[in-house]
Motif scaffolding. Sequence first.
Motif, PDB file in Angstrom:
ATOM      1  N   ALA A 222      -1.188   3.932   3.003  1.00 43.05           N
ATOM      2  CA  ALA A 222      -1.576   5.046   2.130  1.00 43.05           C
ATOM      3  C   ALA A 222      -1.075   6.362   2.687  1.00 43.05           C
ATOM      4  O   ALA A 222      -0.601   7.236   1.950  1.00 43.05           O
ATOM      5  CB  ALA A 222      -3.098   5.079   1.970  1.00 43.05           C
TER       6      ALA A 222
ATOM      7  N   TYR B 129      -6.587  -2.933  -2.978  1.00 43.35           N
ATOM      8  CA  TYR B 129      -7.585  -2.818  -1.914  1.00 43.35           C
ATOM      9  C   TYR B 129      -8.354  -4.120  -1.675  1.00 43.35           C
ATOM     10  O   TYR B 129      -8.392  -4.620  -0.537  1.00 43.35           O
ATOM     11  CB  TYR B 129      -8.528  -1.665  -2.241  1.00 43.35           C
TER      12      TYR B 129
ATOM     13  N   ASP C 192      -3.807  -0.248   5.777  1.00 43.16           N
ATOM     14  CA  ASP C 192      -4.342   0.973   5.179  1.00 43.16           C
ATOM     15  C   ASP C 192      -3.493   2.183   5.556  1.00 43.16           C
ATOM     16  O   ASP C 192      -3.478   3.188   4.839  1.00 43.16           O
ATOM     17  CB  ASP C 192      -5.788   1.185   5.642  1.00 43.16           C
TER      18      ASP C 192
ATOM     19  N   TYR D 199      -8.653  12.527  -1.550  1.00 40.60           N
ATOM     20  CA  TYR D 199      -7.828  12.645  -2.749  1.00 40.60           C
ATOM     21  C   TYR D 199      -7.473  14.085  -3.101  1.00 40.60           C
ATOM     22  O   TYR D 199      -6.629  14.311  -3.969  1.00 40.60           O
ATOM     23  CB  TYR D 199      -8.485  11.930  -3.933  1.00 40.60           C
TER      24      TYR D 199
ATOM     25  N   THR E 132       0.826  -1.207   0.000  1.00 43.14           N
ATOM     26  CA  THR E 132       0.000   0.000   0.000  1.00 43.14           C
ATOM     27  C   THR E 132       0.862   1.259   0.000  1.00 43.14           C
ATOM     28  O   THR E 132       0.536   2.249  -0.660  1.00 43.14           O
ATOM     29  CB  THR E 132      -0.935   0.002   1.226  1.00 43.14           C
TER      30      THR E 132
ATOM     31  N   ASN F 161       0.809   4.016  -3.188  1.00 39.87           N
ATOM     32  CA  ASN F 161       0.532   5.438  -2.995  1.00 39.87           C
ATOM     33  C   ASN F 161       1.719   6.319  -3.367  1.00 39.87           C
ATOM     34  O   ASN F 161       1.526   7.454  -3.794  1.00 39.87           O
ATOM     35  CB  ASN F 161       0.078   5.686  -1.556  1.00 39.87           C
TER      36      ASN F 161
END
Length: 449
Positions: free
Chosen positions: A166, A139, A163, A265, A42, A46
């Motif tokens: 990220a 995901y 998570d 975002y 992850t 990112n």
Amino acid sequence: MTVVQPLADCWADSMRRSMQPTATPRASKIRWQIAGLAGLGTVITNIDRSTISVALPFMSHDLHIPPIIEGLVLSWFFLAYAIVLLPAGVLVDKFGARLVYGIGGVLWGIATLATAAVTGIVSLLGLRLLLGVGEAAQYPSCIKATQQWFPLRERTAATGLWDLGARVGGVITLPLVAGIIGVAGWRTAFVVVGALALIWAIGWLIEYRAPSEHRRVNAAERALITEGSEEQPTERTKPRWVELFRHRSTRALILGYFCFNYTAYFFITWFPSYLVKERGFNLLKLGFFGAIPGLVAVFTELSSGFLQDKFIGMGRNPIKVRKGFIVIGMLISSVIALAVLVPSAGVALALLTLSYGALLVGGPSLGTFPSIYAPQGSQIGALAGVQNSAGNVAGFLGPIVTGAIITVTGSFIVPLLLTGGIALLGAFTFLVILPNRSSNRALDEALTA
């Protein structure tokens, strides 16, 4: 002799027992290593997707990209990502997290490496699409791996761990990519981060196995993993993911995750440009101060995951706990709109930091919802794909909308006000529309017992 011999036998037997372990063997910790490896993936996804955000002001100069096209470049990744998430979830349910996540890593690594060689807008957009295709595996694969490797009572913390990647990726991207660009240019930045993805993909394919097949998992950990494993599918019929849309919970997750990602975002796409264009940050300030919101978000998300599991361990209803954290987080996150009212760049950065940190309080909750609201255990990956696909429609639309508004108005005022309003809508969705009961009857009985 008749007295001594029994005593000698008794002593020998006692010595044998004392030399043997009497305690139950402790469970191994391989599940947390798996969560960490998933989280590393992850981090890299990112970094790879966010490199464009840091590099774009410099790429735009070299490739002559206007602001409206900048928004398209930032959002184009999310178009493919949102579309491919639907079949990606189904593929994870069918072929498993190991194969789907590993192949995805190879694809997004190649796409990132090739971005270093772009000479125009068309090739750049094409590679952004390929990047979205590859990263769509992340995901649903992580959610499936969590469901497979962790007992129900540990899944919030495990979800928060992977998570969290990220946020860690966002923190690393700004100083890492800004530093590489400053020393060697933006093309070298894409080479470095693309190579990281390929190395990770090889490691995932080598290391990941199901708990029953992993050579370093002991019996005690396998027993712990299956503790309370009430949502393992027993149905012989093949479920259809289209049936998920009949459930109110699915529709709530679609709208709620759209709002969550629309807010999140902004920080992944336009935030660096906001600091440079609206607040006058140079490359050095961008690399240093721009990492602050991500650092705070790392702390709040990690803390949230363990706090949620602590409350659940105290006997609180798991669904209400997870909903409560995400609702409070999104309510506070709406302060992003106040950044337009302050003249000081420092105060604006503080408000944006509070917004992002509060938003990510709900990050661990989102990752647990598919395993709660999937009607069958065999639909967890599919629901994860649907949920995240909807969220990344926001990732596609948000940068375009922001770019278009900036083109018309010449400022970030309206985009930030809009983002704050969408955060409030998300809080309402998770509080009111998302049910307080699971869509899986057996799981719901276990949660409310």
